[in-house]
Design a protein around this motif. Structure first.
Motif, PDB file in Angstrom:
ATOM      1  N   CYS A 194       0.841  -1.209   0.000  1.00 39.38           N
ATOM      2  CA  CYS A 194       0.000   0.000   0.000  1.00 39.38           C
ATOM      3  C   CYS A 194       0.871   1.253   0.000  1.00 39.38           C
ATOM      4  CB  CYS A 194      -0.908  -0.024   1.232  1.00 39.38           C
ATOM      5  SG  CYS A 194      -1.902   1.478   1.411  1.00 39.38           S
ATOM      6  N   TYR A 229       0.161   4.252   1.129  1.00 41.05           N
ATOM      7  CA  TYR A 229      -0.235   5.329   2.056  1.00 41.05           C
ATOM      8  C   TYR A 229       0.581   5.295   3.345  1.00 41.05           C
ATOM      9  CZ  TYR A 229      -4.085   6.009  -1.268  1.00 41.05           C
ATOM     10  OH  TYR A 229      -4.817   6.239  -2.390  1.00 41.05           O
ATOM     11  N   CYS A 230       0.031   4.778   4.432  1.00 37.53           N
ATOM     12  CA  CYS A 230       0.684   5.050   5.723  1.00 37.53           C
ATOM     13  C   CYS A 230       1.830   4.096   6.029  1.00 37.53           C
ATOM     14  CB  CYS A 230      -0.341   5.061   6.843  1.00 37.53           C
ATOM     15  SG  CYS A 230      -0.738   3.442   7.508  1.00 37.53           S
ATOM     16  N   GLY A 261       2.408  -0.103   6.177  1.00 40.48           N
ATOM     17  CA  GLY A 261       3.035  -0.870   5.094  1.00 40.48           C
ATOM     18  C   GLY A 261       2.334  -2.176   4.793  1.00 40.48           C
ATOM     19  N   CYS A 262       1.015  -2.125   4.583  1.00 37.77           N
ATOM     20  CA  CYS A 262       0.239  -3.348   4.372  1.00 37.77           C
ATOM     21  C   CYS A 262       0.516  -3.966   3.000  1.00 37.77           C
ATOM     22  CB  CYS A 262      -1.253  -3.036   4.453  1.00 37.77           C
ATOM     23  SG  CYS A 262      -1.760  -2.487   6.088  1.00 37.77           S
ATOM     24  N   CYS A 320      -7.337  -1.023   5.359  1.00 36.07           N
ATOM     25  CA  CYS A 320      -8.259   0.005   5.873  1.00 36.07           C
ATOM     26  C   CYS A 320      -9.060   0.574   4.705  1.00 36.07           C
ATOM     27  CB  CYS A 320      -7.477   1.093   6.606  1.00 36.07           C
ATOM     28  SG  CYS A 320      -6.593   2.204   5.507  1.00 36.07           S
ATOM     29  N   PRO A 350      -4.711   2.639  10.598  1.00 38.78           N
ATOM     30  CA  PRO A 350      -5.890   1.845  10.961  1.00 38.78           C
ATOM     31  C   PRO A 350      -5.643   0.348  11.128  1.00 38.78           C
ATOM     32  CG  PRO A 350      -6.392   3.347   9.155  1.00 38.78           C
ATOM     33  CD  PRO A 350      -4.906   3.369   9.339  1.00 38.78           C
ATOM     34  N   VAL A 351      -4.772  -0.235  10.311  1.00 39.76           N
ATOM     35  CA  VAL A 351      -4.581  -1.684  10.432  1.00 39.76           C
ATOM     36  C   VAL A 351      -3.815  -2.018  11.719  1.00 39.76           C
ATOM     37  CG1 VAL A 351      -3.386  -3.659   9.392  1.00 39.76           C
ATOM     38  CG2 VAL A 351      -4.934  -2.250   8.017  1.00 39.76           C
TER      39      VAL A 351
HETATM   40 FE1  SF4 Z   1      -2.576   1.347   3.607  1.00 42.57          FE
HETATM   41 FE2  SF4 Z   1      -4.443   1.466   5.493  1.00 42.57          FE
HETATM   42 FE3  SF4 Z   1      -2.514  -0.367   5.628  1.00 42.57          FE
HETATM   43 FE4  SF4 Z   1      -1.962   2.183   6.075  1.00 42.57          FE
HETATM   44  S1  SF4 Z   1      -3.304   0.875   7.321  1.00 42.57           S
HETATM   45  S2  SF4 Z   1      -0.764   0.783   4.813  1.00 42.57           S
HETATM   46  S3  SF4 Z   1      -3.322   3.204   4.627  1.00 42.57           S
HETATM   47  S4  SF4 Z   1      -4.117  -0.234   4.066  1.00 42.57           S
END
Ligand code: SF4
Length: 855
Positions: free
Chosen positions: A8, A10-11, A14-15, A39, A168-169
């Protein structure tokens, strides 16, 4: 559909993501960061990969150009500036969105070939205080723990971290662990009550910047309660007595908390061995940010609660590759491989490894100072990569002027129009997520591959390639890379220098690994997954340092403005803004204000608030913020709002050690914005209403706009057409002289193409319902009602982005007996995909005065 394993964008969690070219997105069940979870932002990635708004070819002064001309020009301008004004007359400003390979090449070019350290990034806004705190305490920038520690802890203390919305994860992993082991406790320390507070057994509504006083108080409590680990301190820690002595001077410092609350927290912490303290921007973005980090680490060092399962301080990085950037020296005061810029041996070794012609000798300009140097005329050529400083830095308008003041500015980005790009001389089209390949490192030191699964559109190129091609045109050898793999292997090999100089970073075990199939791997590769359980710190004597810290004197201006992120948007919305699902959650810039302050200013529900004459926002009246404090999200820009760029109103200092700006503590003034009329519009066409207040957002059927004006329009139909961008079609108009409300429907070929609602008071309309009518064959009078007919359900404002479940639907389900989050999920699907809305579901149940049953 073949799915590609990637990460991912975004945050910093690191999903792992499984992604397909048709927009299929799934959580990767095999990735150790998320084990299949995603998320709301991650789940909506498929909606953001379209080419709408993309920059697809180079532009020079707004005109299409070929790559050769563009690259020649960039190389010539940078070379000329270096020749005429010296290496420090040029600067790069990068991003935690860059991949490690991009970052590495940019740093190599600036520090080892141009010979300046004027390369800083938006990571300066994110975790620079954590880096400085780690280096002071440990001798290196090491995050000692892992995500598993959060699950194994008996007590998790969250400090300045709205994990439920920003990581969020990670929040979901903690929530799942707590549900499985209800004895686990969570304390949330935050001046605001947030979605994260839902999980907390104890919420400490601390005064902003009261953290050093709080943790100094904890340290003295631990000393007095004889909870220190004397043997760990003796063997592995310096400065404990001095730190405790300094902490005693903080006693009585203002935290805004009662003695009883402090005692409760201190007893909890002192009485629990397995404690993890997680911190992020509420700690880092402060004039005392580095001291806050060290105040937390002091308590862990003094008790030996570090590096063991379920124990330790843990910095949650904001961005996907903030950690990777740090590894390759992606800040103005660092070198690659965790080497130190001020160390001659380190510099010489790196120069020898690169075989480079020169090497920077001192730290470069940090972000805030870098843009001051632009404003002052010291920077002659600037390159902004993958970021939007004209929105994200404090004094955002001043930063936009500073960028415009630089004689030659390059912006490389995926989007054609950004607030920073609008100030640039030349735009270079970068490949985006899904189109390029490389690696990122998450908050727990785990290196993961981002892999391409889409064709590169137009003439876009990956950043590493653009930078390398400019370097070659500047006459530099050492940039003949064929692919990101070659760069990664060079960088991984370079971490042998880190080992040679007794540092922590070690990726040498990946030099011979198969890059294509590289599995997520934690560093040090082949070594421990946790640092410091048995000491082994990186100061010269192998010991850690506890710091003597003084709590800052807390001052309160008229209003203290805190800024941060919301659940469903990312940074300046260039990608998440494309998703109608994500836009449905919070669709306009807002300021949270306490009810007593709103009453004092004469601001009613949903009216508008003006901050410092710089920004106008929707007022969200809420007792979740303390009196005389305000909160505003950072995401809105000049592209999608009239004046929602909150950092325009933020003029702040920076931490003296890290240079990180104190983005959460601006002193501002606030006043009611006296609109004469308020409007809401939905349209099949894109809208740029350009009214004193406006904000636009994507919907599933087109666009929506909130707006307000200071002058009553002469003719409402013309106003409606102008705002909705609708020239053709017939207009049906309904005007109520009693209420002053006006409603306009534009209909073409028997279908509704636009709706406009205006009122002297904030518009009350079922917004999702109105948006859903666009393109429908509905009688104009039904449409102008602005709400669903009695026989049609009105879902209300969206709460669950994944399944588009609205608040009205949820309320009905709760009243109908779904009184747990799980039951609400079964009844409505809400919260059953990514789970990001679960805290709001719980809050809704409790608002309805119903107990949240244990699940
Ligand atoms: Fe992406 Fe959400 Fe995982 Fe962050 S928590 S890496 S934004 S999927």
């Amino acid at each position: 559909m073949t799915l590609t394993c990637t990460t991912c964008p975004y945050c910093g969690v690191g999903c792992g993501v499984l992604a397909g070219a048709d927009g299929t997105i799934k959580g990767d069940p095999a990735h150790p960061a998320n084990f299949g979870r995603l998320c709301s932002k991650g789940s909506a990635l498929g909606e953001t990969i379209g080419l709408e708004g993309r920059l697809l070819y180079p532009k020079i002064m707004g005109q299409r150009a070929c790559w050769n001309d563009a690259l020649d020009l960039v190389a010539r301008k940078f070379s000329n500036a270096v020749r005429d004004f010296g290496p420090d007359s040029v600067a790069f400003y990068g991003s935690g969105q860059l991949l490690t390979e991009d970052y590495y090449v940019a740093n190599k070019l600036m520090k080892g070939y141009i010979g300046s350290a004027n390369i800083d990034t938006n990571s300066r806004l994110c975790m620079a205080s954590s880096v400085a705190g780690h280096k002071r305490a440990f001798g290196t920038d090491t995050v000692p723990g892992t995500y598993e520690d959060l699950e194994e802890a008996d007590l998790i203390v969250l400090v300045g971290s709205n994990l439920a919305w920003c990581h969020p994860v990670l929040y979901q992993r903690i929530a799942a662990a707590k549900a499985a082991r209800p004895t686990m406790r969570v304390v949330n320390i935050d001046p605001r009550i947030t979605a994260t507070s839902d999980l907390a057994d104890l919420h400490l509504q601390i005064k902003a910047d009261g953290d050093v006083a709080l943790f100094n108080g904890l340290l003295t409590y631990l000393a007095d309660a004889k909870k220190l680990d004397a043997s760990y301190i003796e063997e592995h820690v310096n400065g404990c007595a001095e730190a405790i002595a300094a902490a005693r001077h903080s006693e009585g410092s203002d935290t805004g908390l009662t003695d009883a609350t402090l005692q409760q927290f201190y007893q909890m912490w002192a009485g629990t061995d397995k404690v993890v303290t997680v911190y992020s921007q509420g700690v880092n973005q402060s004039t005392s940010g580095t001291d806050k980090v060290n105040a937390i680490i002091n308590c862990h060092l003094a008790t030996g609660r570090i590096g063991k399962p379920g124990m330790g301080p843990f910095s949650a990085t904001g961005q996907p590759n903030a950690m990777g950037g740090r590894e390759v020296g992606g800040l103005a005061n660092m070198l690659a491989a965790h080497l130190d810029i001020e160390n001659t041996e380190h510099r010489d070794a790196l120069q020898a490894a690169w075989n480079s012609p020169t090497m920077c000798t001192t730290a470069g300009l940090k972000a805030v100072d870098l843009f001051k140097a632009c404003a002052d005329g010291h920077i002659k050529a600037l390159w902004i990569m993958s970021t939007n400083p004209a929105v994200s830095l404090p004094d955002a308008d001043g930063v936009a002027d500073a960028i415009s003041n630089v004689p030659f500015t390059v912006v490389s980005d995926i989007m054609a129009q950004t607030d920073s790009g609008d100030c640039a001389t030349i735009l270079l089209p970068a490949a985006g997520w899904g189109e390029k390949s490389g690696t990122v490192t998450n908050s727990e030191r785990r290196v993961s591959r981002q892999r391409a699964f889409l064709p590169v559109p137009g003439e876009a190129r990956p950043d590493w390639q653009i930078i390398s091609q400019v370097a070659q045109r500047m006459g530099f050898d050492g940039f003949n890379y064929d692919n990101p793999e070659a760069i990664f292997k060079e960088y991984a090999g370079l971490t042998a220098l880190s080992q040679q100089f007794g540092k922590d970073l070690d990726l040498t075990g990946l030099v011979d690994a198969d890059y294509d199939t590289l599995a997520p791997t934690q560093w040090p590769v082949g070594g421990t997954d946790r640092f410091f359980a048995k000491g082994g710190f990186y100061h010269a004597d192998g010991k850690a340092k506890m710091l003597p810290l003084t709590a800052p004197v807390l001052e309160q201006g008229t209003f203290r403005l805190n800024t941060g992120r919301i659940r469903d948007q990312w940074h300046t919305m260039t990608r998440t803004g494309k998703s109608a699902k994500l836009g449905a959650h919070l669709a306009e810039p807002y300021v949270e204000i306490h009810p007593t302050d709103a009453a004092d200013l004469g601001i009613g529900p949903a009216e508008l608030i003006r901050i410092d004459n710089k920004g106008i926002f929707r007022a969200l009246i809420s007792d979740k913020v303390a009196p005389r404090t305000l909160f505003a999200p950072l995401h809105w820009t000049r592209q999608n709002s009239s004046s929602g760029t909150v950092n325009s109103a933020v003029t702040v200092g920076a931490d003296p050690f890290s240079g990180q700006p104190a983005l959460k503590s601006a002193d501002v003034t606030a006043a009611k914005f006296n609109a004469l009329w308020y409007g809401f519009a939905v349209s099949a066409n894109s809208m740029q209403p350009t009214r004193p207040y406006h904000a636009i957002a994507k919907t599933a059927t087109g666009w929506q706009a909130e707006c307000a004006g200071m002058k009553t329009p002469n003719e409402w139909e013309a106003e409606a057409r102008s705002i909705t961008g609708t020239v053709t079609g017939d207009a049906a108009i309904l005007h109520d002289a009693t209420t002053g409300q006006t409603r306009v429907a534009i209909i073409e070929n028997d279908r509704i193409t636009a709706l406009f609602f205006a009122s002297p008071t904030p518009v009350v309309v079922a917004r999702p319902h109105a948006a859903a009518l666009i393109g429908q064959e509905v009688s104009s009078l039904n449409a102008l009602a602005g709400r669903a007919a009695a026989d049609q359900p009105d879902p209300g404002p969206t709460v669950c982005a994944c399944f588009q479940v609205g608040a009205n639907t949820l309320r009905d389900a709760v009243v109908g007996g779904a009184t747990t989050v799980e039951a609400l999920g079964e009844a409505t699907c809400a919260g059953t995909n990514c789970g990001s809305c679960k805290p709001e579901l719980a809050a809704l149940i409790s608002q309805l005065q119903l107990p949240v049953a244990a699940e």
